[in-house]
Design an enzyme around this catalytic site. Sequence first.
Site, PDB file in Angstrom:
ATOM      1  N   ARG A 160      47.992  29.947  28.094  1.00 27.58           N
ATOM      2  CA  ARG A 160      48.661  31.124  28.650  1.00 27.58           C
ATOM      3  C   ARG A 160      47.695  32.309  28.722  1.00 27.58           C
ATOM      4  NH1 ARG A 160      50.954  27.306  29.193  1.00 27.58           N
ATOM      5  NH2 ARG A 160      53.108  26.743  28.765  1.00 27.58           N
ATOM      6  N   SER A 233      60.306  32.086  29.507  1.00 26.76           N
ATOM      7  CA  SER A 233      59.841  32.089  28.109  1.00 26.76           C
ATOM      8  C   SER A 233      59.256  33.451  27.747  1.00 26.76           C
ATOM      9  CB  SER A 233      58.783  31.006  27.906  1.00 26.76           C
ATOM     10  OG  SER A 233      59.310  29.727  28.183  1.00 26.76           O
ATOM     11  N   GLU A 329      54.696  36.587  25.326  1.00 36.02           N
ATOM     12  CA  GLU A 329      54.015  35.994  26.485  1.00 36.02           C
ATOM     13  C   GLU A 329      54.045  36.912  27.698  1.00 36.02           C
ATOM     14  OE1 GLU A 329      54.675  32.073  29.298  1.00 36.02           O
ATOM     15  OE2 GLU A 329      54.854  31.827  27.140  1.00 36.02           O
TER      16      GLU A 329
END
Length: 333
Positions: A160, A233, A329
């Site tokens: 990520r 998410s 995130e």
Amino acid sequence: MPYFSNFSLKDYNTFGIDVKAQKFISVATLSQLKEVLKENKNIFLLGGGSNMLLTKDIYKTVVHVNLHGVIVNNETDTHVEVTAMAGENWHEFVLWCIDQNYGGIENLSLIPGNVGTCPIQNIGAYGFEVKDTIISLEALNIETLEIEKFTNEECEFGYRNSIFKNKVKGKYIITNVTFKLTTKDHQTNTSYGAIQEELKDISNPTIKDISNAIIAIRNSKLPNPKEIGNSGSFFKNPVITIELFDRLKTKYSTIPSYPVSDTTVKVPAGWLIEKAGFKGKSFGNAGVHNKQALVLVNYGNATGKEVHDIAKKIQRKIKADFDISLEIEVNVY
């Protein structure tokens, strides 16, 4: 090109947070983008608005990158190179590739956002990351207004993560991305249990079958941003030492994990959040989704600060209960 003042961004972020942009402009061509940057250096970039949480009004020029187009560069018996402009919707691009029988990104079906932001985050799902198919990308240097090319290696992809999230953050605008995809003998990944369950009645699943399975799984677990504001998410799955995992295992015998290296494992953040008691909980106008604890939601009138406060509350609880630091995130502004 028209600028809009005091412009609501509610329809331009998937959380549906109603913050205002001091100035707003949408650009559809590279020349328009350069023209805007000549006039404005203090900018805020906006793509699909899917990986951000806006907590306050933006006293900058918000530039909506709306570059469109898909070009097939090279096609052989086994592979094809496809370049997509930054403003292309990611899921629609995935479906277009599948319709052409171009394989490699089917596991990333239904991920919100645009093509231009997918390398920044190195989006991933169901055993696959977008870096696995990216050959290169082009980006506009905000200072020099020159287009620069970045190879896969130069993007410094991680979990990520990429160079655009750290070293050169805020210095470039990604304008297009080139992918290498398969045209036959697709190397599919159906190792996840949920995918196998969806495909149990199909003996030789195609890339379309896999995409449909993942769409079904995501729809069953994740709220549609058009119905309930969210960014998918919200937290990264933490990577912890095997030593810490073994300690947690003695207290939480069912804690799941996935191997990362000889010394570390990845633990699902959603499991931790659910175990800590947050799944399905509401806090005013915001809350934690009742089917997927990894997703924070706006039930209609939440502010970005309300959502962020929930995130911080979750982080504190996970640290106290598991000695794990959860990393957000999405980009919080």
